[in-house]
Design a protein around this motif. Structure first.
Motif, PDB file in Angstrom:
ATOM      1  N   ASP A 202       1.846  -9.104   2.576  1.00 20.56           N
ATOM      2  CA  ASP A 202       0.877  -9.802   3.138  1.00 20.56           C
ATOM      3  C   ASP A 202      -0.061  -9.040   4.202  1.00 20.56           C
ATOM      4  O   ASP A 202      -0.846  -9.418   4.849  1.00 20.56           O
ATOM      5  CB  ASP A 202       1.637 -10.857   4.019  1.00 20.56           C
ATOM      6  CG  ASP A 202       2.481 -10.187   5.010  1.00 20.56           C
ATOM      7  OD1 ASP A 202       2.476  -9.268   5.247  1.00 20.56           O
ATOM      8  OD2 ASP A 202       2.998 -11.010   6.052  1.00 20.56           O
ATOM      9  N   LYS A 203       0.110  -7.593   4.113  1.00 21.76           N
ATOM     10  CA  LYS A 203      -0.889  -6.744   4.736  1.00 21.76           C
ATOM     11  C   LYS A 203      -0.633  -5.383   4.339  1.00 21.76           C
ATOM     12  O   LYS A 203       0.240  -5.144   3.394  1.00 21.76           O
ATOM     13  CB  LYS A 203      -0.651  -6.667   6.340  1.00 21.76           C
ATOM     14  CG  LYS A 203       1.003  -6.235   6.893  1.00 21.76           C
ATOM     15  CD  LYS A 203       1.013  -6.424   8.098  1.00 21.76           C
ATOM     16  CE  LYS A 203      -0.073  -5.903   9.191  1.00 21.76           C
ATOM     17  NZ  LYS A 203       0.186  -5.996  10.422  1.00 21.76           N
ATOM     18  N   LYS A 204      -1.585  -4.329   4.552  1.00 24.93           N
ATOM     19  CA  LYS A 204      -1.639  -2.913   3.748  1.00 24.93           C
ATOM     20  C   LYS A 204      -0.479  -2.161   4.795  1.00 24.93           C
ATOM     21  O   LYS A 204      -1.068  -2.160   6.194  1.00 24.93           O
ATOM     22  CB  LYS A 204      -2.868  -2.357   3.858  1.00 24.93           C
ATOM     23  CG  LYS A 204      -3.789  -3.113   2.683  1.00 24.93           C
ATOM     24  CD  LYS A 204      -5.014  -2.432   2.677  1.00 24.93           C
ATOM     25  CE  LYS A 204      -5.860  -2.950   1.547  1.00 24.93           C
ATOM     26  NZ  LYS A 204      -6.695  -4.158   1.893  1.00 24.93           N
ATOM     27  N   VAL A 205       0.354  -1.559   4.349  1.00 24.29           N
ATOM     28  CA  VAL A 205       1.166  -0.466   4.977  1.00 24.29           C
ATOM     29  C   VAL A 205       1.106   0.809   4.653  1.00 24.29           C
ATOM     30  O   VAL A 205       0.818   1.044   3.176  1.00 24.29           O
ATOM     31  CB  VAL A 205       2.674  -1.258   5.263  1.00 24.29           C
ATOM     32  CG1 VAL A 205       2.626  -2.597   5.872  1.00 24.29           C
ATOM     33  CG2 VAL A 205       3.146  -1.282   3.666  1.00 24.29           C
ATOM     34  N   PRO A 206       1.418   1.603   5.420  1.00 28.12           N
ATOM     35  CA  PRO A 206       1.508   3.054   4.759  1.00 28.12           C
ATOM     36  C   PRO A 206       2.577   3.188   3.538  1.00 28.12           C
ATOM     37  O   PRO A 206       3.768   2.567   3.573  1.00 28.12           O
ATOM     38  CB  PRO A 206       1.892   4.062   5.976  1.00 28.12           C
ATOM     39  CG  PRO A 206       2.379   3.131   6.935  1.00 28.12           C
ATOM     40  CD  PRO A 206       1.694   1.756   6.598  1.00 28.12           C
ATOM     41  N   PHE A 207       2.503   4.063   2.756  1.00 29.63           N
ATOM     42  CA  PHE A 207       3.365   4.302   1.726  1.00 29.63           C
ATOM     43  C   PHE A 207       3.637   5.864   1.364  1.00 29.63           C
ATOM     44  O   PHE A 207       2.892   6.545   1.766  1.00 29.63           O
ATOM     45  CB  PHE A 207       3.052   3.507   0.542  1.00 29.63           C
ATOM     46  CG  PHE A 207       1.739   3.919  -0.201  1.00 29.63           C
ATOM     47  CD1 PHE A 207       1.791   4.932  -1.098  1.00 29.63           C
ATOM     48  CD2 PHE A 207       0.568   3.337   0.374  1.00 29.63           C
ATOM     49  CE1 PHE A 207       0.563   5.394  -1.527  1.00 29.63           C
ATOM     50  CE2 PHE A 207      -0.660   4.066  -0.208  1.00 29.63           C
ATOM     51  CZ  PHE A 207      -0.706   4.954  -1.249  1.00 29.63           C
ATOM     52  N   GLU A 208       4.575   5.872   0.394  1.00 32.58           N
ATOM     53  CA  GLU A 208       4.783   7.342   0.108  1.00 32.58           C
ATOM     54  C   GLU A 208       5.192   7.283  -1.548  1.00 32.58           C
ATOM     55  O   GLU A 208       6.225   6.766  -1.893  1.00 32.58           O
ATOM     56  CB  GLU A 208       5.842   8.117   0.781  1.00 32.58           C
ATOM     57  CG  GLU A 208       5.987   9.356   0.611  1.00 32.58           C
ATOM     58  CD  GLU A 208       7.104  10.018   1.499  1.00 32.58           C
ATOM     59  OE1 GLU A 208       7.253  11.453   1.402  1.00 32.58           O
ATOM     60  OE2 GLU A 208       7.565   9.538   2.558  1.00 32.58           O
ATOM     61  N   MET A 209       4.715   7.970  -2.423  1.00 34.98           N
ATOM     62  CA  MET A 209       5.227   8.170  -3.836  1.00 34.98           C
ATOM     63  C   MET A 209       5.863   9.498  -4.061  1.00 34.98           C
ATOM     64  O   MET A 209       5.392  10.526  -3.682  1.00 34.98           O
ATOM     65  CB  MET A 209       4.183   7.711  -4.749  1.00 34.98           C
ATOM     66  CG  MET A 209       3.656   6.482  -4.794  1.00 34.98           C
ATOM     67  SD  MET A 209       2.415   6.037  -6.214  1.00 34.98           S
ATOM     68  CE  MET A 209       0.881   7.271  -5.379  1.00 34.98           C
ATOM     69  N   THR A 210       7.105   9.640  -4.367  1.00 33.43           N
ATOM     70  CA  THR A 210       8.014  10.903  -4.615  1.00 33.43           C
ATOM     71  C   THR A 210       8.065  11.198  -6.104  1.00 33.43           C
ATOM     72  O   THR A 210       9.145  10.433  -6.570  1.00 33.43           O
ATOM     73  CB  THR A 210       8.941  11.026  -3.758  1.00 33.43           C
ATOM     74  OG1 THR A 210       8.620  10.621  -2.370  1.00 33.43           O
ATOM     75  CG2 THR A 210       9.726  12.258  -3.680  1.00 33.43           C
ATOM     76  N   GLU A 211       7.738  12.155  -6.846  1.00 32.61           N
ATOM     77  CA  GLU A 211       8.084  12.515  -7.999  1.00 32.61           C
ATOM     78  C   GLU A 211       9.515  13.037  -8.059  1.00 32.61           C
ATOM     79  O   GLU A 211      10.200  13.629  -7.074  1.00 32.61           O
ATOM     80  CB  GLU A 211       7.232  13.412  -8.713  1.00 32.61           C
ATOM     81  CG  GLU A 211       5.738  13.137  -8.947  1.00 32.61           C
ATOM     82  CD  GLU A 211       4.793  14.198  -9.463  1.00 32.61           C
ATOM     83  OE1 GLU A 211       5.467  14.987 -10.468  1.00 32.61           O
ATOM     84  OE2 GLU A 211       3.705  14.214  -9.141  1.00 32.61           O
ATOM     85  N   GLY A 212      10.237  12.732  -9.195  1.00 31.45           N
ATOM     86  CA  GLY A 212      11.576  13.467  -9.340  1.00 31.45           C
ATOM     87  C   GLY A 212      12.483  12.419 -10.026  1.00 31.45           C
ATOM     88  O   GLY A 212      11.967  11.481 -10.528  1.00 31.45           O
ATOM     89  N   GLU A 213      13.732  12.570 -10.223  1.00 33.16           N
ATOM     90  CA  GLU A 213      14.745  11.554 -10.825  1.00 33.16           C
ATOM     91  C   GLU A 213      15.793  11.045  -9.965  1.00 33.16           C
ATOM     92  O   GLU A 213      16.521  11.640  -9.402  1.00 33.16           O
ATOM     93  CB  GLU A 213      15.331  12.509 -11.931  1.00 33.16           C
ATOM     94  CG  GLU A 213      16.192  11.356 -12.712  1.00 33.16           C
ATOM     95  CD  GLU A 213      15.507  10.080 -13.400  1.00 33.16           C
ATOM     96  OE1 GLU A 213      16.213   9.182 -13.154  1.00 33.16           O
ATOM     97  OE2 GLU A 213      14.644  10.437 -13.913  1.00 33.16           O
ATOM     98  N   PRO A 214      15.210   9.754  -9.360  1.00 36.57           N
ATOM     99  CA  PRO A 214      14.202   8.848 -10.050  1.00 36.57           C
ATOM    100  C   PRO A 214      13.100   9.120  -9.399  1.00 36.57           C
ATOM    101  O   PRO A 214      12.938   9.700  -8.050  1.00 36.57           O
ATOM    102  CB  PRO A 214      14.938   7.391  -9.759  1.00 36.57           C
ATOM    103  CG  PRO A 214      15.743   7.708  -8.423  1.00 36.57           C
ATOM    104  CD  PRO A 214      16.217   9.076  -8.462  1.00 36.57           C
TER     105      PRO A 214
END
Length: 454
Positions: A202-214
């Protein structure tokens, strides 16, 4: 008519005034803050700098290093009766009495929102290096507990902090409180090319995408979650059947966050590049010359020539090639990435020629270096380097992780290839040799075939 002939004669004489040409330094009176610099250029006759013989490449190119003392340094460049005088000033280093920047906590946490697209959220308060956690869109809300230099420290969770440039955010009113977001689950779309996840917030928040397994996507400031953060794990090996990660993207569309992970590409063992979309980016162009070689060649022209040979090689093998430029025109870094992403490129290769800063020795630096930012692109970088070394014997100037605009594109396997050094005489000779350019393009194409065969 007679006047025209005389004028042409004078122009011809003027153009032959010097038997040598100095490409760098660009002016005869410059300030250089380094303990050494170099003269780059070419000569068709023996050359001396301050009485010392300058080694000339068979092409006439040279790169000659000189030491710099504090203050004024005079260099006389002489060939027969012709000479030029350069005065290079090395400034005295001023001692600084300024106190090193320290973290200043706020009495109470404050709340900000992002005002620019793609604002870097960093792991350290440094504007550069391999420290980007995410690129935030406008209106993402942040909680801040202090500042250091030009950065605010962002509180992501109990023990997780990040940094954002003060120039990229604006504060809310003093009575604003950062309410946690509600995550109403996500929907999964099994598309033709992508696994797509749509997270309903319901609103924009900070995020983080991390490569790896998984592979992980993590959202902060989420209501009813432990430590106010939510993580979804994507089993890369199982989902991709042990194949390689070939690109992903994540961004807000409204308040929904859309994560797309590219599906494995099924290739033909005979023609592994058939129908694979590959973006070829000739660096610089137009008024942006890039580096200038010893022999006076412009980097932008060499880049385009190699890029066109690569385009030809890839198309011959069935690839669908996306050129960011086909002529001598300027294209912004942002547009180069957008052209590749709009064309849904799986691989993005930016072609460049290399140079060096003052204080270095161009004669000791040769060959190819390849830059990547995200781990998904490193195996391809390694393979291309190995192939270039084995097929055409180019010196290995290493595969490096670098924070360069065009390689921070996660949609494709994004690499920047520094083919060779324009300011090294031997490399300069190779870079302007059409046969070398063709062999180099073929080696890259061979690398890509091998990559998509495995």
């Amino acid at each position: 008519m007679k006047k025209l002939i005389i004028l042409m004669g004078l122009l011809l004489i003027g153009s032959q005034c010097f038997a040598f040409n100095i490409v760098y330094p660009k002016r005869n009176d410059v300030i250089i803050n380094a303990n050494s610099t170099f003269f780059i250029g070419s000569s068709d006759k023996p050359l001396k700098i301050n009485g010392q013989d300058v080694p000339l490449h068979p092409t006439g190119a040279f790169a000659y290093v000189v030491d710099l003392n504090i203050g004024s340094n005079t260099f006389i460049i002489q060939s027969d009766e012709e000479r030029q005088i350069f005065v290079i000033t090395r400034p005295k280093i001023k001692t600084s009495n300024s106190i090193s920047q320290v973290f200043k906590p706020f009495a109470e946490n404050k709340y900000f929102y992002v005002t620019v697209e793609g604002a870097p959220l960093r792991s350290t308060p440094v504007d550069g290096g391999i420290n980007r956690i995410a690129h935030l869109q406008r209106d993402v809300e942040l909680e801040v507990d202090g500042e250091k230099g030009g950065f605010y420290r962002v509180v992501l969770s109990k023990d997780k902090y990040a940094w954002i440039s003060k120039a990229d955010v604006k504060s809310f009113d003093n009575d604003y409180k950062n309410n946690l977001a509600t995550l109403n689950g996500y929907e999964y779309v099994d598309g033709e090319k992508y696994y797509t996840f749509i997270f309903h917030l319901d609103k924009k928040v900070p995020f983080e995408m991390t490569e790896g397994e998984p592979f992980k996507i993590k959202f902060y400031y989420i209501k009813d979650q432990q430590d106010n953060s939510y993580t979804m794990e994507f089993p890369v090996k199982d989902a991709l059947s042990n194949r390689k990660l070939l690109g992903y993207s994540g961004q807000y569309q409204g308040n929904n966050f859309v994560l797309k992970i590219r599906k494995p590409i099924m290739t033909n063992s005979i023609r592994p590049l058939h129908n694979i979309r590959i973006a070829v980016d000739a660096g610089h162009g137009g008024d942006e010359f890039g580096a200038i070689a010893c022999l006076g060649n412009k980097e932008k022209d060499i880049n385009l020539s190699i890029a066109k040979y690569l385009e030809h090689e890839l198309k011959k093998r069935g690839a669908r090639v996306i050129m960011t430029r086909n002529a001598d025109n300027y294209v912004s870094l942002k547009d180069r990435v957008e052209i590749a992403n709009y064309g849904d490129a799986v691989v993005f290769l930016s072609i460049h020629g290399n140079a060096l800063p003052d204080g270095s020795d161009p004669n000791k630096n040769r060959g190819t270096s390849i830059y990547y930012y995200y781990p998904q692109a490193k195996p391809l970088a390694d393979l291309i380097m190995d192939t270039l070394v084995s097929e055409i014997g180019v010196p290995n100037d290493k595969v490096r992780q670098g924070s360069l605009a065009v390689v921070r594109n996660t949609n494709a396997l994004s690499l920047l290839i520094e083919v060779s050094y324009l300011i090294n005489p031997e490399d300069n000779a190779n870079l302007i040799n059409p046969e070398f350019q063709k062999q180099y393009a073929k080696a890259i194409a061979d690398s890509l075939e091998n990559y998509f065969t495995k």
